[in-house]
Write an enzyme that holds these catalytic residues in place. Sequence first.
Site, PDB file in Angstrom:
ATOM      1  N   GLY A  50       1.907 -24.190  12.385  1.00 57.73           N
ATOM      2  CA  GLY A  50       3.325 -24.537  12.431  1.00 57.73           C
ATOM      3  C   GLY A  50       3.593 -25.790  11.621  1.00 57.73           C
ATOM      4  O   GLY A  50       2.668 -26.542  11.301  1.00 57.73           O
ATOM      5  N   HIS A 164      -6.637 -21.160   7.911  1.00 52.88           N
ATOM      6  CA  HIS A 164      -5.800 -19.999   8.225  1.00 52.88           C
ATOM      7  C   HIS A 164      -6.548 -18.696   7.941  1.00 52.88           C
ATOM      8  O   HIS A 164      -6.612 -18.260   6.795  1.00 52.88           O
ATOM      9  CB  HIS A 164      -4.511 -20.044   7.382  1.00 52.88           C
ATOM     10  CG  HIS A 164      -3.561 -21.094   7.841  1.00 52.88           C
ATOM     11  ND1 HIS A 164      -2.605 -20.863   8.782  1.00 52.88           N
ATOM     12  CD2 HIS A 164      -3.444 -22.400   7.498  1.00 52.88           C
ATOM     13  CE1 HIS A 164      -1.927 -21.973   9.011  1.00 52.88           C
ATOM     14  NE2 HIS A 164      -2.421 -22.922   8.243  1.00 52.88           N
ATOM     15  N   GLU A 166      -5.648 -15.775   8.645  1.00 54.34           N
ATOM     16  CA  GLU A 166      -4.722 -14.654   8.453  1.00 54.34           C
ATOM     17  C   GLU A 166      -4.311 -14.441   7.001  1.00 54.34           C
ATOM     18  O   GLU A 166      -3.796 -13.376   6.661  1.00 54.34           O
ATOM     19  CB  GLU A 166      -3.484 -14.828   9.344  1.00 54.34           C
ATOM     20  CG  GLU A 166      -2.554 -15.983   8.990  1.00 54.34           C
ATOM     21  CD  GLU A 166      -2.953 -17.345   9.563  1.00 54.34           C
ATOM     22  OE1 GLU A 166      -4.160 -17.541   9.848  1.00 54.34           O
ATOM     23  OE2 GLU A 166      -2.087 -18.223   9.690  1.00 54.34           O
ATOM     24  N   SER A 219      21.927   5.402   6.410  1.00 57.65           N
ATOM     25  CA  SER A 219      22.357   4.910   5.105  1.00 57.65           C
ATOM     26  C   SER A 219      21.794   5.754   3.968  1.00 57.65           C
ATOM     27  O   SER A 219      22.205   5.601   2.828  1.00 57.65           O
ATOM     28  CB  SER A 219      21.864   3.477   4.929  1.00 57.65           C
ATOM     29  OG  SER A 219      20.446   3.476   4.865  1.00 57.65           O
ATOM     30  N   GLY A 221      18.597   5.456   3.452  1.00 61.22           N
ATOM     31  CA  GLY A 221      17.363   4.711   3.207  1.00 61.22           C
ATOM     32  C   GLY A 221      16.270   5.130   4.179  1.00 61.22           C
ATOM     33  O   GLY A 221      16.512   5.906   5.104  1.00 61.22           O
ATOM     34  N   ASP A 223      14.425   3.356   6.488  1.00 60.52           N
ATOM     35  CA  ASP A 223      14.386   2.853   7.868  1.00 60.52           C
ATOM     36  C   ASP A 223      15.304   3.641   8.797  1.00 60.52           C
ATOM     37  O   ASP A 223      14.890   4.080   9.870  1.00 60.52           O
ATOM     38  CB  ASP A 223      14.767   1.364   7.924  1.00 60.52           C
ATOM     39  CG  ASP A 223      13.915   0.523   6.996  1.00 60.52           C
ATOM     40  OD1 ASP A 223      12.835   1.001   6.599  1.00 60.52           O
ATOM     41  OD2 ASP A 223      14.340  -0.596   6.654  1.00 60.52           O
ATOM     42  N   SER A 224      16.557   3.809   8.390  1.00 61.48           N
ATOM     43  CA  SER A 224      17.494   4.498   9.287  1.00 61.48           C
ATOM     44  C   SER A 224      17.119   5.975   9.417  1.00 61.48           C
ATOM     45  O   SER A 224      17.329   6.578  10.471  1.00 61.48           O
ATOM     46  CB  SER A 224      18.942   4.333   8.819  1.00 61.48           C
ATOM     47  OG  SER A 224      19.145   4.905   7.554  1.00 61.48           O
ATOM     48  N   THR A 225      16.543   6.565   8.374  1.00 64.69           N
ATOM     49  CA  THR A 225      16.148   7.969   8.464  1.00 64.69           C
ATOM     50  C   THR A 225      14.971   8.136   9.428  1.00 64.69           C
ATOM     51  O   THR A 225      14.970   9.033  10.274  1.00 64.69           O
ATOM     52  CB  THR A 225      15.763   8.530   7.079  1.00 64.69           C
ATOM     53  OG1 THR A 225      16.825   8.256   6.166  1.00 64.69           O
ATOM     54  CG2 THR A 225      15.507  10.022   7.134  1.00 64.69           C
ATOM     55  N   GLU A 511      20.234  -8.834  -7.474  1.00 62.05           N
ATOM     56  CA  GLU A 511      21.563  -8.276  -7.776  1.00 62.05           C
ATOM     57  C   GLU A 511      22.308  -9.233  -8.711  1.00 62.05           C
ATOM     58  O   GLU A 511      22.028 -10.427  -8.728  1.00 62.05           O
ATOM     59  CB  GLU A 511      22.361  -8.090  -6.477  1.00 62.05           C
ATOM     60  CG  GLU A 511      21.704  -7.177  -5.448  1.00 62.05           C
ATOM     61  CD  GLU A 511      21.675  -5.719  -5.858  1.00 62.05           C
ATOM     62  OE1 GLU A 511      22.411  -5.337  -6.797  1.00 62.05           O
ATOM     63  OE2 GLU A 511      20.905  -4.952  -5.256  1.00 62.05           O
TER      64      GLU A 511
HETATM   65  P1  XMP Z   1      19.094 -10.805  -4.180  1.00 59.95           P
HETATM   66  O1  XMP Z   1      20.213 -10.363  -5.050  1.00 59.95           O
HETATM   67  O2  XMP Z   1      19.542 -11.662  -3.030  1.00 59.95           O
HETATM   68  O3  XMP Z   1      18.498  -9.477  -3.554  1.00 59.95           O
HETATM   69  O4  XMP Z   1      17.972 -11.459  -4.947  1.00 59.95           O
HETATM   70  C1  XMP Z   1      17.334  -9.384  -2.768  1.00 59.95           C
HETATM   71  C2  XMP Z   1      17.338  -8.029  -2.101  1.00 59.95           C
HETATM   72  O5  XMP Z   1      18.417  -7.943  -1.169  1.00 59.95           O
HETATM   73  C3  XMP Z   1      19.296  -6.887  -1.516  1.00 59.95           C
HETATM   74  N1  XMP Z   1      20.669  -7.361  -1.259  1.00 59.95           N
HETATM   75  C4  XMP Z   1      21.424  -6.943  -0.226  1.00 59.95           C
HETATM   76  N2  XMP Z   1      21.185  -6.043   0.755  1.00 59.95           N
HETATM   77  N3  XMP Z   1      23.340  -6.465   1.651  1.00 59.95           N
HETATM   78  C5  XMP Z   1      22.147  -5.806   1.687  1.00 59.95           C
HETATM   79  O6  XMP Z   1      21.968  -4.972   2.583  1.00 59.95           O
HETATM   80  C6  XMP Z   1      23.652  -7.372   0.703  1.00 59.95           C
HETATM   81  O7  XMP Z   1      24.738  -7.941   0.699  1.00 59.95           O
HETATM   82  C7  XMP Z   1      22.638  -7.614  -0.288  1.00 59.95           C
HETATM   83  N4  XMP Z   1      22.589  -8.452  -1.367  1.00 59.95           N
HETATM   84  C8  XMP Z   1      21.374  -8.254  -1.951  1.00 59.95           C
HETATM   85  C9  XMP Z   1      19.023  -6.594  -2.966  1.00 59.95           C
HETATM   86  O8  XMP Z   1      19.370  -5.253  -3.301  1.00 59.95           O
HETATM   87  C10 XMP Z   1      17.537  -6.878  -3.071  1.00 59.95           C
HETATM   88  O9  XMP Z   1      16.779  -5.772  -2.612  1.00 59.95           O
END
Ligand code: XMP
Length: 513
Positions: A50, A164, A166, A219, A221, A223-225, A511
């Site tokens: 920690g 560590h 781990e 969604s 994706g 996880d939800s599936t 993004e």
């Molecule tokens: P960034 O753009 O923050 O993205 O470097 C890192 C990861 O997060 C995703 N991302 C989001 N996922 N809601 C989401 O569920 C959001 O508002 C959002 N913004 C970014 C992005 O696609 C990447 O995998």
Amino acid sequence: TILVLDFGSQYSHLITRRLREFNIYAEMLPCTQKISELGWTPKGVILSGGPYSVYAEDAPHVDHAIFDLNVPILGICYGMQELAWINGKQVGRGDKREYGPSTLNVLDDANPLFKGMNNSTVWMSHGDKLHGLPTGYKTIATSDNSPFCGVVHETKPIYGIQFHPEVTHSTQGKTLLKNFAVDLCHAKQNWTMENFIDTEINRIRKLVGPTAEVIGAVSGGVDSTVASKLMTEAIGERFHAILVDNGVLRLNEAANVKKTLVEGLGINLNVVDASEEFLTKLKGVTDPEKKRKIIGNTFIHVFEREAEKIKPKDGKDIEFLLQGTLYPDVIESISFKGPSQTIKTHHNVGGLLENMKLKLIEPLRELFKDEVRHLGELLGIPHDLVWRHPFPGPGIAIRVLGEVTKEQVEIARKADNIYIEEIKQAGLYNQISQAFACLLPVKSVGVMGDQRTYDQVIALRAIETTDFMTADWFPFEHSFLKKVAARIVNEVDGVARVTYDITSKPPATVEWE
Ligand code: XMP
């Protein structure tokens, strides 16, 4: 089960992870966990590292009841200093911070904890250290810089180590954790994904009971599936999945998800087309954070409205909400921050739980992403879906820079679809962590045939990463980029030019918005 108490080290979750690799089940809880409130008896306890100093006024401390359990205890780094603090307070600042590899010198070869560890490289990351032996302990290992690198109680199976085990940089670290859990704690090595499925289905059935019903959002994706499939296996039609088409999903996404989940997996899914509603609310909005907020709030609104329409057979209201929370999200929510423990509600369900008075079911909360994928394969979810790149909740709205309109979304969608198709064709999809196309709000001059064109620009992004906190751009062959660019400009109306984003994260984000 081994109990891991988390004192907030960035490595803590890796302890449970490593044990799981040996089919040993471990549960991580905040360091402030009261043993009397545990409800089960661990076979051993591990105290993690920690960022604090045990002697600081606001330092977190363990419930001394762990010593009354009479099971083996292993303190790692801060965990060891905590043991020393309790037994004579021999802890202070080191002359310098020690960070990096060191060689372990095991003094007592017969000690089962260090079996196979002598002369191995161990990873150090600490500022404080032991200045003397804790009362009642002896030294069993040293390193170049730490005369008390490993200590053990004279009569009880209580161990402290400064390094560590781990992290993978500790070459034999896994061995040490196995020695502790198997040889010293006698933990069973019977945790497998197959028996996880059985146990989890039984747990869900017991929790939900014979008549109650469950609702959940999907969604498209993994996880939800996976969560939905598990729920369907447990309670069949009493689980209601909802896919909200927000108008900013990928090309043909709603129809594709419906086909896979309903026809392929037998999930009771209702697709709600709310695209007009979302796009109307997004009209004129260019600020990325505003887009996120609008989409999040509209989602909650639409989901609640759809949920109202479902009338459970027992005449009562829907009782439970399914959520595909994974272990890393749980860790983030329970981790110890400062003198009081903060529980963060998951931002995407917080609102739903409050308004709808639903109880949460999270069948994946013990799993890491790759384990969820493994589970997905075992549950018969198609390979392509199991290995799909992540897709952000706000979807294409944050990939259409500037104002989001139906037309702009359509352009971004088509370009993205061509790009992903080519990536798959080239056999690169699984080497890339995430790839997508962005539509930029600028126009550029081009020439097609004998015609001057004046159209928009597509930016392609592809990254490699393990945790999405840092990322590097993917080095495509030039011939690949050439082919994708030609296809996009030729096949997508409204695009005059294609660029490839060669910025890493940091300084850029994944993004564009
Ligand atoms: P960034 O753009 O923050 O993205 O470097 C890192 C990861 O997060 C995703 N991302 C989001 N996922 N809601 C989401 O569920 C959001 O508002 C959002 N913004 C970014 C992005 O696609 C990447 O995998």
